[in-house]
Design an enzyme around this catalytic site. Structure first.
Site, PDB file in Angstrom:
ATOM      1  N   GLU A  69      11.961 -17.667  -4.626  1.00 47.57           N
ATOM      2  CA  GLU A  69      11.464 -16.612  -3.733  1.00 47.57           C
ATOM      3  C   GLU A  69      11.715 -17.013  -2.277  1.00 47.57           C
ATOM      4  OE1 GLU A  69      10.618 -13.767  -4.667  1.00 47.57           O
ATOM      5  OE2 GLU A  69       9.639 -13.818  -6.612  1.00 47.57           O
ATOM      6  N   GLU A 100       9.270 -10.725  -0.217  1.00 50.00           N
ATOM      7  CA  GLU A 100       9.648 -12.026  -0.792  1.00 50.00           C
ATOM      8  C   GLU A 100       8.681 -13.107  -0.298  1.00 50.00           C
ATOM      9  OE1 GLU A 100      11.424 -11.575  -3.117  1.00 50.00           O
ATOM     10  OE2 GLU A 100      13.135 -10.269  -2.708  1.00 50.00           O
ATOM     11  N   HIS A 103       5.696 -12.860  -2.278  1.00 49.27           N
ATOM     12  CA  HIS A 103       5.883 -13.453  -3.615  1.00 49.27           C
ATOM     13  C   HIS A 103       5.735 -14.972  -3.540  1.00 49.27           C
ATOM     14  CE1 HIS A 103       8.560  -9.749  -4.815  1.00 49.27           C
ATOM     15  NE2 HIS A 103       7.316  -9.423  -4.493  1.00 49.27           N
ATOM     16  N   TYR A 109      -0.335 -19.445  -4.597  1.00 50.25           N
ATOM     17  CA  TYR A 109      -1.736 -19.183  -4.960  1.00 50.25           C
ATOM     18  C   TYR A 109      -1.990 -19.586  -6.414  1.00 50.25           C
ATOM     19  CZ  TYR A 109      -5.476 -15.833  -6.427  1.00 50.25           C
ATOM     20  OH  TYR A 109      -6.576 -15.226  -6.974  1.00 50.25           O
ATOM     21  N   GLU A 207      10.600  -6.261  -7.496  1.00 51.14           N
ATOM     22  CA  GLU A 207      11.967  -6.695  -7.814  1.00 51.14           C
ATOM     23  C   GLU A 207      12.797  -5.547  -8.383  1.00 51.14           C
ATOM     24  OE1 GLU A 207      12.959  -9.351  -6.609  1.00 51.14           O
ATOM     25  OE2 GLU A 207      11.183 -10.601  -6.439  1.00 51.14           O
ATOM     26  N   HIS A 210      14.135  -3.993  -5.407  1.00 48.24           N
ATOM     27  CA  HIS A 210      15.159  -4.829  -4.757  1.00 48.24           C
ATOM     28  C   HIS A 210      16.485  -4.706  -5.507  1.00 48.24           C
ATOM     29  CE1 HIS A 210      11.634  -7.652  -3.397  1.00 48.24           C
ATOM     30  NE2 HIS A 210      11.543  -6.424  -2.903  1.00 48.24           N
TER      31      HIS A 210
HETATM   32 FE   LIG Z   1      13.332  -9.712  -4.656  1.00 52.73          FE
HETATM   33 FE   LIG Z   2      10.765 -11.752  -4.960  1.00 58.48          FE
END
Ligand SMILES: [Fe+2]
Ligand SMILES: [Fe+2]
Length: 325
Positions: A69, A100, A103, A109, A207, A210
């Protein structure tokens, strides 16, 4: 889209690429923050219900996702954004870079909340050969572009740029991440790690957008620069995707040396070949493996209608109302 003043302030309307703006509008509707998914039950699952092979699979998953990421964020900001000048495309890329980063924070986390050895998991991308090989594949594409010239200047530079877009938007986000999602959702199928799986749902929804944006971008650029898609270049793109499938198959064999939660490396790799075929088709290169999807249950595992896009990629334009180029 490849030429123009790279520091010209945004002047959005009239839109030249309405599909890019439609992706941006959809991305806004997908906003979320990692801490919205509580992980208390996941910690209990980890301590009381997961065996060593299941823990190994989750650690390998986190050890891949977290650094990748970061890499995708770096690639967008340093390699892709400076080379595209259309305002609506740049606005989407800026939004994607934020997603991103979100992410990265989501996986951080999880790593700091679950009782895993944080240092060991974080270092897997360097220490485990199957993850290191996937990272080297991605880094090679970013480094090639950082040393490259302006894609507006020559066919060779445009090919190099498109190669990077395929390697990130199609391979990393559309193949490597998908097999990770399939593995994660196998845990939810057994009612395990539900907090992590909520995060995976949200990452997966991002995603899917994306990937759709990347495919639109590649096809738009090919439409604007048809001279790029020579027979030699299309062979190189196909072999890039096949190289990625091999890397992913090796990785999955290391993640699942024996079946976990009823999922074997062989089945997961069948799914990888199935989605690789979908990506090849989306790029107009034709299916290679002609494999059936062995993980039919995946489609039933996803709750949100947007997630259908992941498993029925052809529905995406219909779902978000984006005209196909
Ligand atoms: Fe992505
Ligand atoms: Fe991502």
């Amino acid at each position: 889209m490849l030429s123009g003043d790279v520091i010209e302030p945004v002047r959005l309307f009239p839109l030249r690429y309405p599909w890019a703006y439609a992706h941006l509008q959809q991305a806004k509707r997908n906003s979320w923050f990692p801490e919205e998914a509580p992980l208390h039950d996941d910690v209990r699952d980890w301590q009381e219900r997961l065996g060593p092979e299941e823990k190994h699979a989750v650690e390998m998953l986190l050890g891949f996702f977290n650094p990748m990421e970061s890499l995708v964020t770096t690639n967008i900001v340093m390699a892709v954004y400076p080379r595209l000048t259309a305002p609506e495309v740049r606005l989407y890329l800026a939004r994607q870079a934020w997603e991103e980063a979100n992410h990265v924070m989501a996986f951080e986390y999880v790593i700091k909340t679950l009782p895993v050895d944080r240092e060991r998991v974080f270092n897997l991308h360097r220490d485990h050969p199957a993850i290191a090989a996937k990272e080297a594949f991605q880094r090679r594409l970013t480094e090639a572009l950082l040393q490259a010239g302006d894609p507006a200047d020559s066919v060779g530079e445009r090919q190099r740029f498109l190669f990077n877009l395929v390697g990130y938007f199609v391979v990393l986000e559309g193949i490597f991440f998908y097999s990770g999602f399939a593995l994660a959702l196998a845990f939810r199928r057994r009612n395990l790690l539900r907090g992590l799986c909520s995060l995976v749902d949200w990452v997966l929804r991002d995603e899917s957008l994306h990937l759709s944006f990347g495919i639109h971008l590649v096809l738009e650029l090919l439409g604007e620069h048809p001279e790029v898609m020579t027979a030699g270049f299309s062979r190189r793109v196909k072999s890039l995707i096949l190289e990625a499938v091999e890397l992913e198959e090796n990785y999955n064999r290391a993640v699942l040396p024996r079946p976990v939660l009823g999922l074997s490396a062989g089945e997961l790799n069948g799914y990888v070949r199935y989605i690789a075929d979908r990506r090849l088709e989306e790029l107009g290169l034709g299916a290679h493996f002609k494999a059936e999807n062995p993980l039919k249950w995946l489609a039933a595992e996803v709750d949100l209608p947007e997630l259908v896009n992941f498993f029925e990629a052809r529905n995406i334009n219909y779902e978000v109302g984006i005209p196909r180029t």
